[in-house]
Design an enzyme around this catalytic site. Structure first.
Site, PDB file in Angstrom:
ATOM      1  N   ASP A   5     -10.558   3.975  -1.293  1.00  0.00           N
ATOM      2  CA  ASP A   5     -11.159   2.972  -0.405  1.00  0.00           C
ATOM      3  C   ASP A   5     -12.680   2.920  -0.532  1.00  0.00           C
ATOM      4  O   ASP A   5     -13.342   3.943  -0.604  1.00  0.00           O
ATOM      5  CB  ASP A   5     -10.831   3.309   1.049  1.00  0.00           C
ATOM      6  CG  ASP A   5      -9.393   2.985   1.377  1.00  0.00           C
ATOM      7  OD1 ASP A   5      -8.604   2.774   0.444  1.00  0.00           O
ATOM      8  OD2 ASP A   5      -9.053   2.952   2.574  1.00  0.00           O
ATOM      9  N   ASP A  12       0.828  -1.207   0.000  1.00  0.00           N
ATOM     10  CA  ASP A  12       0.000   0.000   0.000  1.00  0.00           C
ATOM     11  C   ASP A  12       0.866   1.264   0.000  1.00  0.00           C
ATOM     12  O   ASP A  12       1.633   1.494   0.935  1.00  0.00           O
ATOM     13  CB  ASP A  12      -0.882  -0.070   1.270  1.00  0.00           C
ATOM     14  CG  ASP A  12      -2.028   0.895   1.246  1.00  0.00           C
ATOM     15  OD1 ASP A  12      -2.062   1.763   0.366  1.00  0.00           O
ATOM     16  OD2 ASP A  12      -2.893   0.781   2.141  1.00  0.00           O
ATOM     17  N   GLY A  66      -5.065   3.328  -7.984  1.00  0.00           N
ATOM     18  CA  GLY A  66      -5.249   3.556  -9.422  1.00  0.00           C
ATOM     19  C   GLY A  66      -4.353   4.636 -10.009  1.00  0.00           C
ATOM     20  O   GLY A  66      -4.496   4.994 -11.174  1.00  0.00           O
TER      21      GLY A  66
END
Ligand code: GLA
Length: 744
Positions: A556, A492, A535
């Site tokens: 999210d 992440d 993205g």
């Protein structure tokens, strides 16, 4: 986004009050930061209009992170205080704000949401903002224009005043009341009987409540009232009123239950409503049936772990004919282990047997460079436990998956953020915190069930939750994961935003993922590599080349129709890039009991929205990562997750994503090509009311005559010529597979 969570108590009661001042329109917006923008007299006429209730990324500020301000001019009439019973406080509801905010009324500071340390850079994005002022407060200008200025900070991903409840009102007794629909699930009996407990409750130390509770059940297609009851109720803080809804519904389909409480003193209404779940998925047959994808990828010499997914009355015994050298089947558990040394395409015949018969299925084991040839089916801790995840919760989830879902092909148990210790070991090795006493022991346990274990990290120094990331320790971390027996890594971006240049180039976006890819390549384990960077840089265009097995395409998700539908129905852009081993990831599932922290609530998605969620994600060939508490899977949620015909769409070996082939008003049709030459079709109604529409086959590129099979009900609907008359509930779906002479 910042992820520091407090316990959220989400009750789905919406107070409807005549005195609310609507503040959803008229907001102005500017990126940047200046304290002058708080001032009442500041001239904001040059600012851009903005909608609240949608993040700023969706409104022309794609990729913007940092400070921004919202301003609103609004008259606050004194009539609202006169009409109120309590006459105590003014309440300004500003919805949820991503990440943190600081609010000014007419130039004066009135409050801040900045998480634990009151730092707005660490705001709690998933919390409704309610700012209160005494009615006598000098900052309120009664019957005059007021200026509300909201200073927002967003760290990464989506930002702004993105959803929730908005309004200005005078706090009244009814604000203490809520209708709690979360304490119980619907229970299903014979002949469409349903029952559920509802609570009327109060948080007031001072007041008792009396009034009427009106309960109605309506058919959303005809508006016919199926049940109507009025009950006199009284309750207080320590004495909630418990009501049990019991109904015999005419059919197994969509109905809506409305609960309206009218309070005696104020005559105000507190209302809540919910869709009544209906289970479409048939129960598995007692005779054996083998489920799961027809293909499985593995790299040479990597430890192999595959559990044959089969339903049928237990005990089952398993066979595998044609296993390549190096692999071995445990006939009692159905778990295949070992390692394959030689690359190749191995055709294996699996079978499962019980006293009622034997089922067989062919599996292609492809030993080569690619893994994750079909999207991952699993669970991830984030949408339920948030940072409160622990070894105990992970083990419990694994056990539940083994008992309830693994026979349908589910296999990954993924730990998200919150497992890392505050400091590395002296050797530089990452260590788990005290909620995870034995990572290797945990993975041994998960593997013993034939399941796989996933973990989470960031290429930055810190994760989104503020835990240690892998920055400058990538190789060592990959090695440690390998030693622990990890099978999946979610990686992440988070604080890597501070390492990358302010305006990252494509190479900057790719770089941290290449570094970790190379590190993982040195580990002799098949670790599914899942990119999480929302993205950025159109990751779908280069994710596969950089070695990602999946990549998040969006910010999210949360358990609202707005969030789920906005994400799901915007996936036509990345769709062409989905392929075996490399899938678009529109984020994890938001059904069942979710909460992003220690306290959980029923998903706010209606039952029909949940059918839409699973249908759409399956059509998109998306990873299906359950985000709810696995120990509280009710019959409805279980039905959503165990429909083998629906899962087979997601797991189709062609690995293509559906495309949006038709859109008219609120109807969308998405079509996915399947390996057997047939097509999967989702006909979606995005409207908030049920609809009847005719879908012409020529509009969605189908031949003139097709046989349609309803995948949720697992029944053929019939052969149709030229068109199909579709009746679709609000926010609902019809999911079909076509069989056409022309396709064969
Ligand atoms: C990001 C991700 C989430 C979750 C959290 C953990 O927001 O997008 O899915 O992993 O971080 O902090």
């Amino acid at each position: 986004m910042q992820k520091l969570f407090t316990a959220l108590l989400l009750l789905f009661a919406v107070s409807v009050s005549a005195q609310d001042i609507v503040i959803t329109e008229g907001w102005k917006f500017k990126t940047g930061d200046s304290i002058i923008w708080a001032s009442k007299s500041y001239n904001d006429s040059g600012w851009s209009p903005i909608k609240i209730g949608a993040n700023w990324e969706r409104q022309g500020y794609k990729g913007y992170d940092g400070f921004a301000w919202y301003r609103l001019h609004v008259v606050i009439p004194s009539s609202i205080k006169e009409k109120s019973f309590l006459k105590e406080k003014l309440k300004i509801d500003l919805g949820k704000i991503d990440d943190g905010d600081e609010v000014y009324l007419n130039g004066s500071f009135i409050g801040r949401n900045g998480g634990k340390n009151m730092d707005i850079k660490k705001g709690i994005y998933n919390t409704q903002r309610e700012y209160m002022l005494p009615l006598s407060d000098f900052r309120i200008l009664w019957d005059k224009e007021n200026v509300i200025a909201v200073r927002v900070y967003d760290g990464n991903g989506d930002g702004g005043m993105y959803e929730g409840k908005y309004g200005i009102s005078v706090m009244d007794v009814t604000d203490y009341v809520s209708i709690n629909t979360n304490e119980d699930n619907f229970h299903f009996g014979n002949n469409n009987q349903v029952s559920k407990k509802i609570l009327l409750q109060s948080t007031s130390d001072k007041y008792d409540f009396n009034g009427k509770l009106r309960v109605t059940i309506t058919d959303p297609f005809t508006n016919a009232v199926v049940l109507k009851q009025t009950i006199g109720v009284d309750f207080a803080k320590d004495r909630p009123f418990e009501y049990t809804l019991k109904a015999h519904l005419p059919e197994s389909k969509s109905y809506v239950a409305n609960y309206d409480f009218e309070e005696d003193r104020t005559k105000k209404l507190i209302t809540a409503s919910e869709g009544i779940p209906y289970v479409l998925t048939p129960l598995p047959a007692p005779s054996p049936k083998i489920n799961g994808a027809n293909i499985y990828g593995v790299r040479p010499n990597a430890p192999f772990l595959y559990r044959i997914a089969a339903t049928g009355e237990k005990p089952l015994t398993y066979e595998a004919i044609g296993l390549p050298k190096g692999l071995e089947l445990d006939k009692q558990t159905g778990i295949i282990t070992g390692a394959i040394a030689v690359k190749g395409n191995y055709k294996v015949k699996l079978s499962a047997k019980n006293k009622l018969g034997t089922a067989s299925k062919n599996l292609n084991i492809i030993c080569g460079d690619q893994i994750a040839l079909t999207p991952a089916l699993g669970w991830n801790s984030w949408n339920c436990w948030g940072l409160s995840v622990s070894d105990e919760k992970v083990r419990a989830s694994a056990k539940q998956m083994y008992e309830k879902l693994a026979d349908h092909g589910w296999s990954y148990i993924n730990i998200d953020d919150g497992w890392e210790a505050p400091q590395r070991a002296a050797s530089g090795e990452i260590v788990p915190n005290n909620k995870f006493p034995d990572m290797k022991g945990l993975s041994d346990y998960v593997h013993s069930l034939g399941l796989k274990l996933g973990i989470y990290s960031s290429p930055g120094p810190l994760t989104c939750g503020g835990y240690l990331g892998s920055y400058q320790h990538e190789e060592l971390d990959a090695k440690t994961y390998g030693n622990w027996g990890i099978d999946y890594l979610k990686y992440d971006w988070c604080s890597y935003g501070n390492i990358a240049p302010a305006k990252p180039s494509l190479d900057d976006y790719r770089k941290p993922y290449i570094v970790m890819r190379e590190a993982l390549n040195k580990v002799n384990r098949d670790i599914l590599f899942s990119f999480c960077q929302y993205g950025m840089g159109d990751v779908w265009k280069w994710g596969a080349e950089v070695g990602g097995n999946s990549w998040r395409t969006t910010g999210d998700i949360n358990d609202s129709w707005g969030s789920m539908s906005e994400i799901g129905f915007s996936q036509d852009v990345p769709a062409p890039y989905a392929q075996p081993g490399h899938f678009n990831d529109p984020d994890m599932l938001v059904l069942g009991k979710v909460g992003w922290g220690p306290s959980l609530h029923n998903t706010k998605l209606t039952p029909d929205e949940q059918y839409t969620h699973i249908s759409l994600w399956s059509l998109l060939s998306a990873p299906l990562l359950i985000g709810c508490d696995m120990s509280q899977l009710d019959d409805f949620t279980l039905g959503l997750l165990t429909n083998d015909e629906v899962l087979a769409i997601d797991q189709d070996v062609l690995g293509k994503s559906a495309r949006k082939v038709y859109e008219k008003e609120k109807i969308q049709v998405w079509v996915k090509e399947l390996q057997d030459g047939n097509k999967a079709i989702g006909i979606f109604n995005l409207d908030d009311k049920a609809t009847q529409t005719t879908i012409r086959f020529s509009d969605i590129k189908l031949p003139a005559q097709v046989l349609l099979r309803d995948l949720w009900r697992q029944q053929n609907v019939g052969t149709f010529k030229n068109s199909y008359p579709a009746a679709i509930p609000a926010h609902g779906v019809l999911l079909f597979k076509t069989h056409s002479v022309a396709y064969r």
